[in-house]
Motif scaffolding. Structure first.
Motif, mmCIF file in Angstrom:
data_model
loop_
_atom_site.group_PDB
_atom_site.id
_atom_site.type_symbol
_atom_site.label_atom_id
_atom_site.label_comp_id
_atom_site.label_asym_id
_atom_site.label_seq_id
_atom_site.Cartn_x
_atom_site.Cartn_y
_atom_site.Cartn_z
ATOM 1 N N SER A 292 0.830 -1.197 0.000
ATOM 2 C CA SER A 292 0.000 0.000 0.000
ATOM 3 C C SER A 292 0.868 1.251 0.000
ATOM 4 C CB SER A 292 -0.921 0.015 1.231
ATOM 5 O OG SER A 292 -1.655 1.225 1.312
ATOM 6 N N LEU A 293 0.424 2.270 -0.739
ATOM 7 C CA LEU A 293 1.091 3.560 -0.683
ATOM 8 C C LEU A 293 1.039 4.118 0.737
ATOM 9 C CD1 LEU A 293 2.405 6.008 -2.155
ATOM 10 C CD2 LEU A 293 0.087 6.843 -2.595
ATOM 11 N N PHE A 294 -0.078 3.910 1.417
ATOM 12 C CA PHE A 294 -0.218 4.288 2.827
ATOM 13 C C PHE A 294 0.136 3.062 3.669
ATOM 14 C CE2 PHE A 294 -3.157 5.014 6.582
ATOM 15 C CZ PHE A 294 -2.381 6.019 7.146
ATOM 16 N N PRO A 295 1.319 3.019 4.247
ATOM 17 C CA PRO A 295 1.799 1.778 4.874
ATOM 18 C C PRO A 295 0.941 1.285 6.020
ATOM 19 C CG PRO A 295 3.247 3.635 5.401
ATOM 20 C CD PRO A 295 2.319 4.105 4.346
ATOM 21 N N ASN A 296 0.170 2.154 6.666
ATOM 22 C CA ASN A 296 -0.650 1.727 7.796
ATOM 23 C C ASN A 296 -1.760 0.764 7.379
ATOM 24 O OD1 ASN A 296 0.930 3.893 8.700
ATOM 25 N ND2 ASN A 296 -0.554 4.436 10.277
ATOM 26 N N TRP A 297 -2.089 0.711 6.081
ATOM 27 C CA TRP A 297 -3.125 -0.213 5.625
ATOM 28 C C TRP A 297 -2.595 -1.647 5.505
ATOM 29 C CZ3 TRP A 297 -6.249 2.528 1.156
ATOM 30 C CH2 TRP A 297 -7.045 3.532 1.719
ATOM 31 N N ILE A 298 -1.300 -1.819 5.429
ATOM 32 C CA ILE A 298 -0.736 -3.158 5.258
ATOM 33 C C ILE A 298 -1.078 -4.009 6.476
ATOM 34 C CG2 ILE A 298 1.402 -4.480 5.025
ATOM 35 C CD1 ILE A 298 2.584 -2.102 3.521
ATOM 36 N N GLY A 299 -1.629 -5.188 6.209
ATOM 37 C CA GLY A 299 -2.033 -6.083 7.284
ATOM 38 C C GLY A 299 -3.421 -5.819 7.822
ATOM 39 N N ARG A 300 -4.067 -4.752 7.351
ATOM 40 C CA ARG A 300 -5.424 -4.429 7.801
ATOM 41 C C ARG A 300 -6.412 -4.754 6.692
ATOM 42 N NH1 ARG A 300 -5.103 1.717 9.471
ATOM 43 N NH2 ARG A 300 -7.361 1.398 9.444
ATOM 44 N N PRO A 301 -7.361 -5.643 6.922
ATOM 45 C CA PRO A 301 -8.338 -5.975 5.878
ATOM 46 C C PRO A 301 -9.226 -4.772 5.558
ATOM 47 C CG PRO A 301 -8.988 -6.959 7.958
ATOM 48 C CD PRO A 301 -7.613 -6.385 8.175
ATOM 49 N N GLN A 302 -9.535 -4.613 4.296
ATOM 50 C CA GLN A 302 -10.437 -3.574 3.831
ATOM 51 C C GLN A 302 -11.704 -4.255 3.327
ATOM 52 O OE1 GLN A 302 -9.771 -0.181 3.952
ATOM 53 N NE2 GLN A 302 -7.874 -0.707 5.022
ATOM 54 N N VAL A 303 -12.789 -4.148 4.101
ATOM 55 C CA VAL A 303 -14.048 -4.808 3.764
ATOM 56 C C VAL A 303 -14.918 -3.844 2.966
ATOM 57 C CG1 VAL A 303 -16.096 -5.968 4.667
ATOM 58 C CG2 VAL A 303 -13.890 -6.205 5.843
ATOM 59 N N ARG A 304 -15.458 -4.320 1.847
ATOM 60 C CA ARG A 304 -16.298 -3.490 0.994
ATOM 61 C C ARG A 304 -17.596 -4.229 0.657
ATOM 62 N NH1 ARG A 304 -12.926 -0.666 2.625
ATOM 63 N NH2 ARG A 304 -11.385 0.596 1.473
ATOM 64 N N THR A 305 -18.697 -3.495 0.679
ATOM 65 C CA THR A 305 -19.929 -4.041 0.132
ATOM 66 C C THR A 305 -19.887 -3.891 -1.379
ATOM 67 O OG1 THR A 305 -21.101 -1.934 0.364
ATOM 68 C CG2 THR A 305 -21.224 -3.476 2.212
ATOM 69 N N VAL A 306 -20.521 -4.806 -2.084
ATOM 70 C CA VAL A 306 -20.445 -4.854 -3.543
ATOM 71 C C VAL A 306 -21.850 -4.817 -4.122
ATOM 72 C CG1 VAL A 306 -19.597 -6.141 -5.535
ATOM 73 C CG2 VAL A 306 -18.378 -6.275 -3.351
ATOM 74 N N THR A 307 -22.055 -3.944 -5.100
ATOM 75 C CA THR A 307 -23.322 -3.879 -5.822
ATOM 76 C C THR A 307 -23.019 -3.836 -7.309
ATOM 77 O OG1 THR A 307 -24.316 -2.599 -4.018
ATOM 78 C CG2 THR A 307 -25.506 -2.642 -6.118
ATOM 79 N N PHE A 308 -23.569 -4.779 -8.061
ATOM 80 C CA PHE A 308 -23.385 -4.809 -9.506
ATOM 81 C C PHE A 308 -24.574 -4.157 -10.192
ATOM 82 C CE2 PHE A 308 -20.795 -8.363 -8.034
ATOM 83 C CZ PHE A 308 -19.608 -8.140 -8.726
ATOM 84 N N ASP A 309 -24.280 -3.371 -11.222
ATOM 85 C CA ASP A 309 -25.322 -2.698 -12.004
ATOM 86 C C ASP A 309 -24.871 -2.663 -13.456
ATOM 87 O OD1 ASP A 309 -27.401 -1.230 -12.993
ATOM 88 O OD2 ASP A 309 -26.897 0.629 -11.948
ATOM 89 N N GLY A 310 -25.174 -3.718 -14.202
ATOM 90 C CA GLY A 310 -24.733 -3.802 -15.587
ATOM 91 C C GLY A 310 -23.219 -3.851 -15.665
#
Length: 242
Positions: free
Chosen positions: A196-214
């Motif tokens: 990661s460019l921002f090193p503090n994100w390394i080792g931290r999961p990034q959870v995202r909700t996903v919505t598909f639209d076409g």
């Protein structure tokens, strides 16, 4: 009504009042007649259909009820397009409420994962025209690059010669990270950040909700998060590359 020629047809069209739509059925050799008729129809309706039928009409942002009154896209009257939805909206204000008494759409946890404006405070950290790329591989890896669309080139042509202040300004307008990903369920993905460019994100999961639209996919933080000085939701809409 049966008409005997083009002039009668044009005269009849001029007598029309505002219409929701007009349908024109013609053959290729009727082009000259259609060219004379179209300017008349354009002034009497907001939707002209050629060799098809005007209904059913999808409720979408491209649907219009635009023509002379009463065929109008005014939300007080129309039953066509997105504007029609506003006819059935009655605003209600909830002041100083306990969170668990609010409708789901207004609760702090945002259980319906809605895109909301809180206190008229919308933040665009990468400006109004960000650009980037996100990739998911069949092997289970992802990478995301996103930056401001108006980032100016640095004075130095070489990265190692760039001044610290210039590098800092470039980094502020850019997000980059990657690593393995896990599909938690059909509406949730978890990014396991290993770079990661921002090193503090390394080792931290990034959870995202996903919505598909076409051809679009919307990724959003799973719950309001402390971002830019306040608890906020965040959402990105990506378009599939051609």
């Amino acid at each position: 009504m049966r008409l005997t020629g083009t002039e009668q047809l044009l005269e009849a069209a001029r007598a029309f009042r505002g219409q929701l739509s007009a349908t024109l059925h013609a053959e290729a050799d009727h082009r000259a007649h259609a060219q004379r008729l179209l300017p008349i129809l354009e002034r009497r309706t907001g939707r002209i259909v050629f060799n098809a039928f005007s209904i059913p009409q999808e409720v979408s942002c491209a649907s219009t009820h635009g023509g002379p009154f009463p065929a109008t896209s005014d939300s007080r009257f129309t039953s066509a397009g997105m504007g029609a939805i506003e006819r059935f909206i009655r605003p209600v204000t909830y002041q100083n409420f306990l969170d668990d008494l609010l409708p789901d759409a207004l609760r702090a946890a945002n259980p319906e994962n809605l895109w909301r404006v809180v206190d008229d405070d919308v933040v665009q950290p990468l400006g109004p025209t960000p650009c980037g790329l996100i990739v998911y591989t069949p092997e289970g890896y992802m990478a995301a690059q996103l930056g401001r669309g108006d980032r100016a080139p640095l004075p130095s042509a070489r990265l190692e010669d760039a001044a610290s202040d210039d590098l800092a300004r470039a980094a502020i307008g850019y997000i980059a990270y990657g690593g393995p990903f896990t599909v938690v369920d059909p509406a949730t993905v978890e990014h396991h950040v290993t770079t990661s460019l921002f090193p503090n994100w390394i080792g931290r999961p990034q959870v995202r909700t996903v919505t598909f639209d076409g051809s679009y996919v919307r990724l959003a933080v799973a719950a309001p998060t402390r971002l830019w000085g306040a608890d906020r939701t965040a959402e990105l809409t990506w378009s599939r590359a051609a």
